[in-house]
Design an enzyme around this catalytic site. Structure first.
Site, short mmCIF file in Angstrom:
data_model
loop_
_atom_site.label_atom_id
_atom_site.label_comp_id
_atom_site.label_asym_id
_atom_site.label_seq_id
_atom_site.Cartn_x
_atom_site.Cartn_y
_atom_site.Cartn_z
N ASP A 35 0.80 -1.23 0.00
CA ASP A 35 0.00 0.00 0.00
C ASP A 35 0.84 1.28 0.00
OD1 ASP A 35 -2.26 -1.70 0.18
OD2 ASP A 35 -1.92 -1.87 2.33
N HIS A 63 -4.48 -1.87 -6.10
CA HIS A 63 -3.85 -0.66 -6.64
C HIS A 63 -4.93 0.33 -7.06
CE1 HIS A 63 0.13 -2.88 -7.73
NE2 HIS A 63 -0.05 -2.73 -6.44
N THR A 151 -5.76 -11.94 3.01
CA THR A 151 -6.79 -11.20 2.29
C THR A 151 -7.93 -12.14 1.85
OG1 THR A 151 -5.67 -11.57 0.20
CG2 THR A 151 -5.14 -9.53 1.36
N THR A 369 -8.63 -3.97 -0.84
CA THR A 369 -9.10 -5.33 -1.09
C THR A 369 -10.02 -5.83 0.03
OG1 THR A 369 -7.04 -5.77 -2.25
CG2 THR A 369 -8.32 -7.69 -1.66
N GLY A 485 -0.29 14.06 -2.64
CA GLY A 485 -1.75 13.93 -2.58
C GLY A 485 -2.23 12.83 -3.49
P1 IMP Z 1 -2.32 -13.04 1.47
O1 IMP Z 1 -1.49 -12.34 0.45
O2 IMP Z 1 -3.78 -12.89 1.23
O3 IMP Z 1 -1.88 -14.45 1.69
O4 IMP Z 1 -2.08 -12.31 2.88
C1 IMP Z 1 -0.86 -12.42 3.59
C2 IMP Z 1 -0.55 -11.12 4.31
O5 IMP Z 1 -0.21 -10.13 3.34
C3 IMP Z 1 -1.74 -10.56 5.08
O6 IMP Z 1 -1.23 -9.94 6.24
C4 IMP Z 1 -2.30 -9.51 4.15
O7 IMP Z 1 -2.97 -8.48 4.85
C5 IMP Z 1 -1.05 -8.99 3.50
N1 IMP Z 1 -1.27 -8.43 2.15
C6 IMP Z 1 -1.46 -9.12 1.00
N2 IMP Z 1 -1.58 -8.28 -0.04
C7 IMP Z 1 -1.45 -7.03 0.45
C8 IMP Z 1 -1.44 -5.74 -0.15
O8 IMP Z 1 -1.58 -5.54 -1.36
N3 IMP Z 1 -1.28 -4.69 0.71
C9 IMP Z 1 -1.08 -4.84 2.04
N4 IMP Z 1 -1.07 -6.04 2.63
C10 IMP Z 1 -1.25 -7.12 1.85
#
Ligand code: IMP
Length: 503
Positions: A35, A63, A151, A369, A485
């Protein structure tokens, strides 16, 4: 966007053109825990490239790109280049969810008024099935303190079943149907004991586990639309580069969530460092040019896992936007909260929790997400030194500088200590010891002027320029672009950063 602002944006483009245009393969990755605003950076840079390619992750990314002041394009699985009509590629390292893909495409068609660029999906992307999702629910369900809070996009099972050589690949949807069903049956059989366990413990009903035939029908119902998009993307990109076309590689997640180099086990299951780009696309290292690292002034994290500069409690931060949803929409309640909390912080009576809440609300720090609140941390120099060491960027993009406006003192973690000893720059602790890190915090001078939307370095308050210079000295990598911004044109090119680039 008025004429003056777009002329300034043009001059940024011209400078950037010198920096990246002659390099046909450039990679953008996240420095922290996701992020960071990679989508915006890719949206800005992709005009110099013919193709935008993803090499890792799946529909877990989020994104956001503002196409103009009203149209917002949110992509999860598709590359951010979609908004700029670039050819989009999902390389072999991407976990592919057929339903998610078509859902996203439909949404994008509306935002882009039907103008969808060519999209290519690798024939051997690991393929999502509903069992992957159930298996993830099982794994998360049996875990205690090691629960990841994923997620829910089944990224871990997609990677793991692929590694176990039990998973399926996208291209199998277009071959022999009997072979496909047989392969699906085998996968179901392998997972069935876990599903029985879930049924026994009341987590789901027996008929929640779809049969192989049902899954095959679901997947095949989309195959006709998917087939023309599927190919050997490694070869396609190889040919494109040989033909003089250029590719921008879009990282997903960030270093802290990389399977090998992040805060294991609290990571995603893909490759989030720049080294993932050659591996996840099947292109040789020699094809690759510069790496651009995107860092957020106040990093954030969702899910579980180490976050040395974190300001507040993770669970409270994740629940905050639900508990106080009125603060996450523009309006009086939000403005009053921000003004009151800032006053408390400035009076010296504010706690770290106040600062965390202020930054979370100010930055609308809520997952694209999952909708979960993102926990906010301080600018963390040792973490970024580690990220720079592993990724080797040509320059940094620092996003969200505008969020510091009004803070008289900006907290910055300058070193990590462990058992009283300084941890050398570029190193971090093992993930299981990360909570033992003692971050050393300094307060750097802030500025009071609002800099949102600022495009000109000379118009930045002197203290903001000094802040950037000091950060750049500490990180030893030029900070070339600075985000001020959310809008597309809220970005600034630092001539100081430009002067430091090699060549
Ligand atoms: P997964 O990718 O769904 O397996 O999640 C594994 C970890 O990565 C979790 O803590 C999610 O919150 C984090 N995570 C996965 N994708 C993102 C992203 O795009 N932004 C921030 N955290 C993410």
């Amino acid at each position: 966007m008025n004429r003056e602002r777009s002329a300034r944006l043009e001059s940024i483009y011209r400078c950037m053109a010198h920096t990246v245009e002659k390099k046909p393969a450039t990679t953008v990755v996240g420095a922290g825990f996701g992020d960071e605003g990679k989508g915006k950076v890719i949206d800005l840079l992709c005009r110099f490239f013919k193709i935008v390619a993803r090499f890792s992750g799946g529909a877990n990314a989020g994104h956001t790109a503002w196409l103009d002041n009203k149209r917002k394009l949110v992509t999860h699985l598709l590359p951010s280049g979609l908004g700029q009509s670039k050819t989009c590629v999902l390389g072999r390292g991407v976990f592919f969810d057929t339903d998610g893909f078509f859902r996203e495409l439909e949404d994008a068609k509306k935002v882009l008024r039907g103008k969808i660029p060519p999209i290519h999906v690798d024939q051997q992307c690991p393929l999502w099935t509903p069992w992957h999702r159930l298996f993830e629910a099982f794994l998360e369900g049996v875990k205690g303190t090691n629960k990841i809070n994923t997620t829910g996009r089944a990224i871990g099972p997609l990677a793991a079943l692929n590694a176990l050589r039990a998973g399926l690949h996208v291209g199998e949807l277009f071959g022999d149907e009997k072979r496909l069903i047989n392969h699906l049956r085998e996968l179901r059989e392998a997972l069935l004991p876990s599903f029985h366990d879930m049924v026994a413990s009341g987590l789901m009903a027996t008929n929640d586990v779809p049969k192989a035939q049902t899954v095959a029908e679901q997947l095949l119902s989309k195959a006709r639309f998917l087939e023309p998009l599927v190919c050997d993307t490694s070869y396609l990109m190889h040919e494109a580069l040989r033909g003089g076309q250029s590719i921008l590689f879009e990282g997903a997640q960030a270093l802290g969530l990389d399977l090998l180099w992040g805060t294991y086990p609290f990571v995603s299951a893909g490759m989030s460092t720049a080294a993932g780009a050659p591996y996840g696309t099947g292109l040789p290292l020699t094809d690759f040019g510069p790496v651009i690292l995107v860092a957020k002034l106040f990093p954030t994290r969702v899910g579980a896992g180490g976050f040395p500069s974190e300001l507040w409690d993770r669970e409270l931060a994740e629940a905050f936007p639900k508990r106080r949803s009125e603060l996450f929409v523009a309006g009086r309640a939000r403005n009053q909260f921000l003004a009151k909390t800032l006053l408390r912080i400035k009076s010296g009576k504010g706690t770290n929790a106040d600062l965390a809440q202020y930054l979370q609300v100010l930055g609308y720090e809520r997952g694209a997400t999952t909708g979960r609140g993102r926990s906010v941390g301080m600018m963390d120099i040792p973490w970024h030194q580690y990220s720079i060491r592993v990724n080797g960027p040509l320059f940094l993009v620092l996003t969200r500088l505008d969020m510091a406006s009004g803070l008289e003192k900006i907290p910055v973690v300058t070193t990590y200590r462990y058992k009283g000893q300084r941890i050398p720059a570029g190193q971090i602790l093992e993930p299981w010891n990360m909570d033992q890190i003692e971050p050393v915090v300094e307060y750097w001078e802030g500025w009071s002027e609002d800099i949102s939307g600022c495009q000109i370095e000379d118009e930045l308050p002197r203290k903001a320029r000094q802040f950037l210079g000091k950060l750049e000295d500490a990180l030893e990598v030029p900070i070339l672009l600075v985000g001020t911004g959310a809008p597309r044109d809220a970005v600034m090119l630092r001539l100081d950063g430009l002067a430091q680039l090699p060549g």
